[in-house]
Design a protein around this motif. Structure first.
Motif, PDB file in Angstrom:
ATOM      1  N   UNK A 107     -12.689  -0.090  -9.732  1.00 29.16           N
ATOM      2  CA  UNK A 107     -13.285  -1.230  -8.902  1.00 29.16           C
ATOM      3  C   UNK A 107     -13.143  -1.115  -7.483  1.00 29.16           C
ATOM      4  N   UNK A 108     -12.284  -0.008  -6.928  1.00 35.00           N
ATOM      5  CA  UNK A 108     -11.804   0.262  -5.601  1.00 35.00           C
ATOM      6  C   UNK A 108     -13.205   0.720  -4.829  1.00 35.00           C
ATOM      7  N   UNK A 109     -13.709   1.925  -5.445  1.00 34.50           N
ATOM      8  CA  UNK A 109     -14.911   2.417  -4.712  1.00 34.50           C
ATOM      9  C   UNK A 109     -16.027   1.410  -4.475  1.00 34.50           C
ATOM     10  N   UNK A 110     -16.465   0.905  -5.497  1.00 37.49           N
ATOM     11  CA  UNK A 110     -17.429  -0.072  -5.370  1.00 37.49           C
ATOM     12  C   UNK A 110     -17.293  -1.224  -4.241  1.00 37.49           C
ATOM     13  N   UNK A 111     -15.980  -1.637  -4.277  1.00 37.21           N
ATOM     14  CA  UNK A 111     -15.591  -2.663  -3.151  1.00 37.21           C
ATOM     15  C   UNK A 111     -15.433  -2.247  -1.884  1.00 37.21           C
ATOM     16  N   UNK A 112     -15.031  -1.121  -1.916  1.00 39.56           N
ATOM     17  CA  UNK A 112     -14.871  -0.431  -0.601  1.00 39.56           C
ATOM     18  C   UNK A 112     -16.406  -0.037   0.169  1.00 39.56           C
ATOM     19  N   UNK A 113     -17.275   0.209  -0.591  1.00 38.71           N
ATOM     20  CA  UNK A 113     -18.771   0.267  -0.054  1.00 38.71           C
ATOM     21  C   UNK A 113     -19.147  -1.137   0.304  1.00 38.71           C
ATOM     22  N   UNK A 114     -18.863  -1.850  -0.423  1.00 40.12           N
ATOM     23  CA  UNK A 114     -19.042  -3.609  -0.032  1.00 40.12           C
ATOM     24  C   UNK A 114     -18.526  -3.785   0.975  1.00 40.12           C
ATOM     25  N   UNK A 115     -17.428  -3.618   1.068  1.00 37.22           N
ATOM     26  CA  UNK A 115     -16.617  -4.120   2.438  1.00 37.22           C
ATOM     27  C   UNK A 115     -17.214  -3.329   3.568  1.00 37.22           C
ATOM     28  N   UNK A 116     -17.496  -2.446   3.613  1.00 38.30           N
ATOM     29  CA  UNK A 116     -18.125  -1.606   4.780  1.00 38.30           C
ATOM     30  C   UNK A 116     -19.445  -2.001   5.032  1.00 38.30           C
ATOM     31  N   UNK A 117     -20.405  -2.394   3.987  1.00 37.39           N
ATOM     32  CA  UNK A 117     -21.754  -3.038   3.952  1.00 37.39           C
ATOM     33  C   UNK A 117     -21.696  -4.512   4.545  1.00 37.39           C
ATOM     34  N   UNK A 118     -20.494  -5.054   4.296  1.00 37.79           N
ATOM     35  CA  UNK A 118     -20.443  -6.493   4.756  1.00 37.79           C
ATOM     36  C   UNK A 118     -20.014  -6.572   6.296  1.00 37.79           C
ATOM     37  N   UNK A 119     -19.597  -5.426   6.677  1.00 36.33           N
ATOM     38  CA  UNK A 119     -19.302  -5.240   8.272  1.00 36.33           C
ATOM     39  C   UNK A 119     -17.873  -4.864   8.469  1.00 36.33           C
ATOM     40  N   UNK A 120     -16.848  -4.790   7.874  1.00 32.58           N
ATOM     41  CA  UNK A 120     -15.526  -4.662   7.998  1.00 32.58           C
ATOM     42  C   UNK A 120     -15.221  -3.682   8.873  1.00 32.58           C
ATOM     43  N   UNK A 121     -14.140  -3.627   9.885  1.00 30.94           N
ATOM     44  CA  UNK A 121     -13.730  -2.514  10.632  1.00 30.94           C
ATOM     45  C   UNK A 121     -13.349  -1.142  10.216  1.00 30.94           C
ATOM     46  N   UNK A 122     -12.850  -1.439   8.785  1.00 29.10           N
ATOM     47  CA  UNK A 122     -12.093  -0.125   8.006  1.00 29.10           C
ATOM     48  C   UNK A 122     -11.680  -0.476   6.832  1.00 29.10           C
ATOM     49  N   UNK A 123     -10.930   0.307   6.157  1.00 28.70           N
ATOM     50  CA  UNK A 123     -10.556  -0.033   4.897  1.00 28.70           C
ATOM     51  C   UNK A 123      -9.049   0.234   4.606  1.00 28.70           C
ATOM     52  N   UNK A 124      -8.176  -0.424   4.080  1.00 28.42           N
ATOM     53  CA  UNK A 124      -6.960  -0.095   3.720  1.00 28.42           C
ATOM     54  C   UNK A 124      -6.834   0.242   2.179  1.00 28.42           C
ATOM     55  N   UNK A 125      -6.617   1.650   1.800  1.00 30.61           N
ATOM     56  CA  UNK A 125      -6.518   2.327   0.433  1.00 30.61           C
ATOM     57  C   UNK A 125      -5.281   2.707  -0.055  1.00 30.61           C
ATOM     58  N   UNK A 126      -5.088   2.308  -1.196  1.00 29.81           N
ATOM     59  CA  UNK A 126      -3.863   2.914  -1.872  1.00 29.81           C
ATOM     60  C   UNK A 126      -4.350   4.037  -2.775  1.00 29.81           C
ATOM     61  N   UNK A 127      -3.403   5.199  -2.339  1.00 31.11           N
ATOM     62  CA  UNK A 127      -3.749   6.643  -3.011  1.00 31.11           C
ATOM     63  C   UNK A 127      -2.579   7.192  -3.573  1.00 31.11           C
ATOM     64  N   UNK A 128      -2.448   7.780  -4.719  1.00 32.44           N
ATOM     65  CA  UNK A 128      -1.197   8.292  -5.461  1.00 32.44           C
ATOM     66  C   UNK A 128      -1.779   9.551  -6.124  1.00 32.44           C
ATOM     67  N   UNK A 129      -0.995  10.739  -5.920  1.00 34.69           N
ATOM     68  CA  UNK A 129      -1.495  11.817  -6.694  1.00 34.69           C
ATOM     69  C   UNK A 129      -0.931  11.821  -8.001  1.00 34.69           C
ATOM     70  N   UNK A 130       0.174  11.175  -8.387  1.00 37.38           N
ATOM     71  CA  UNK A 130       0.547  10.880  -9.769  1.00 37.38           C
ATOM     72  C   UNK A 130       0.462   9.357 -10.056  1.00 37.38           C
ATOM     73  N   UNK A 131      -0.482   8.554 -10.141  1.00 35.00           N
ATOM     74  CA  UNK A 131      -0.395   7.294 -10.323  1.00 35.00           C
ATOM     75  C   UNK A 131       0.460   6.640 -11.599  1.00 35.00           C
ATOM     76  N   UNK A 132       0.076   7.504 -12.655  1.00 37.57           N
ATOM     77  CA  UNK A 132       0.758   7.227 -13.918  1.00 37.57           C
ATOM     78  C   UNK A 132       2.046   6.927 -13.590  1.00 37.57           C
ATOM     79  N   UNK A 133       2.812   7.578 -12.690  1.00 38.41           N
ATOM     80  CA  UNK A 133       4.200   7.572 -12.324  1.00 38.41           C
ATOM     81  C   UNK A 133       4.616   6.741 -11.312  1.00 38.41           C
ATOM     82  N   UNK A 134       3.843   6.130 -10.595  1.00 39.12           N
ATOM     83  CA  UNK A 134       4.083   5.533  -9.324  1.00 39.12           C
ATOM     84  C   UNK A 134       5.132   4.340  -9.489  1.00 39.12           C
ATOM     85  N   UNK A 135       5.948   4.061  -8.615  1.00 42.64           N
ATOM     86  CA  UNK A 135       6.965   2.974  -8.821  1.00 42.64           C
ATOM     87  C   UNK A 135       6.076   1.734  -8.628  1.00 42.64           C
TER      88      UNK A 135
END
Ligand code: PEP
Ligand code: MN
Length: 351
Positions: free
Chosen positions: A281-309
């Motif tokens: 759901x992150x990508x669609x809502x990131x698009x929507x946030x930019x379209x709504x006029x946000x000044x930027x995005x805060x995004x969580x990224x992990x190379x191995x999310x299955x092992x994230x703490x």
């Protein structure tokens, strides 16, 4: 109360007005704008008598600010706030979109570097990573603390990325202020007024995440707490509020973006990671946030999310983040924005 200076008021005239305000036992907040300087006044219990201020040289007018938030309000400062990061071309607010990306938590040097390398390659200018984590359970991973701050400082040196991380309490705030570029105040601390005041004494930009049930006015009053102490570099972040919806972790309230922009000059970011809790759901809502006029995005990224703490299920894989950046770059011009790709560091100013 607000003192509006004439367009060509001199620094000495501005200084004299500030001193007159201090003599009344009040606090002046000079806020330079493109056309003129406005001086916000705080510390008054009731109405300030405007008489002698209006007579001072260089003063255009003295206005009563009726909103509960004053320094955060457009009544006091009409132009959007633009936050700069000295020694770099990174900004938050203004035409360029700001992207802050990285793991929920710093888990190890290897993990942090692996993710930082990828988010830098995709063109983010800011790296985030939790060192002090506000967890629902006291048994859950609480963060690596100072060691994490040191790892992020190394990341700043290695990739140029500016560092954003959360302060949980007074002690961690002092450490975050020392090691990071931006202080994050989390949703659960949005109304921790003593922490907000202390952040207001720092001279680093502060991101305030919206509380789980905070109204627009409560959100802006939290910004006001920081600003009232003299730190005017406040960034708001919509990260979802709690509703009856159970298809997502929170309900991302994008309608607060235009609502904030109407009444406040402060930048507002969107965090679709905590806002949805689900990777797809992150990508669609990131698009929507930019379209709504946000000044930027805060995004969580992990190379191995299955092992994230923490927050693995909502963390994008690095290739998904790259796609998000490409799409954001395409979307940006439609809303009269631009996505800068990569951070440029003035030579000699790297660390
Ligand atoms: C976070 O950014 O990892 C975080 C804990 O956010 P929030 O305060 O919005 O829950
Ligand atoms: Mn998180």
């Amino acid at each position: 109360m607000l003192v509006v200076m004439k367009a060509h008021a001199s620094p000495e005239e501005i200084q004299a007005v500030c001193e007159a305000i201090e003599k009344l036992g009040l606090r002046p907040h000079p806020l330079p704008g493109a056309e003129r300087t406005a001086i916000g006044i705080t510390g008054n219990k009731g109405e300030v008598s405007r008489g002698n201020l209006e007579a001072l040289s260089g003063v255009a007018e003295v206005i009563r600010v009726t909103k509960a938030y004053k320094l955060a309000s457009r009544d006091v400062k009409e132009e959007d706030t633009l936050i700069r990061f000295p020694g770099t071309d990174a900004t938050i607010g203004g035409r360029n979109l700001a992207v802050i990306a990285g793991p929920c938590s710093i888990e190890s040097r290897e993990q942090a570097f692996a993710i930082a390398e990828q988010v830098a390659a995709s063109g983010a200018q800011f790296f985030r990573g939790g060192a002090f984590k506000p967890r629902t359970s006291p048994y859950a991973f609480q963060g690596m603390g100072l060691d994490a701050l040191k790892i992020m400082a190394e990341i700043r040196t290695a990739f140029g990325l500016r560092i954003v991380t959360e302060a949980l309490d007074n002690e961690s705030l002092d450490l975050v202020n020392e090691w990071a570029d931006v202080i994050q105040i989390g949703a659960r601390n949005m109304q921790n007024f003593s922490l907000l005041k202390r952040a207001g004494k720092m001279r680093k930009p502060v991101i305030i995440k919206r509380g789980l049930s905070a109204t627009l006015e409560e959100f802006l009053m939290s910004a006001e707490y920081v600003m009232s102490e003299g730190n005017y570099e406040v960034i708001l972040c919509e990260r979802g509020v709690r509703t009856f919806a159970d298809h997502s972790r929170n309900t991302l309230d994008l309608s607060i973006i235009p609502a904030v922009q109407q009444v406040s000059h402060l930048p507002i970011l969107v965090d679709p990671s905590h806002g949805t809790g689900k990777r797809d759901k992150v990508l669609p809502m990131a698009r929507a946030g930019i379209a709504a006029g946000a000044d930027g995005l805060l995004i969580e990224v992990h190379h191995q999310p299955d092992q994230a703490l923490s927050d693995g299920p909502q963390s994008l894989y690095p290739d998904q983040f790259a796609t998000m950046m490409n799409e954001t770059e395409l979307l940006a011009p439609i809303v009269n924005r631009k996505l800068p790709r990569g951070i440029h560091i003035d030579s000699g100013a790297r660390a």
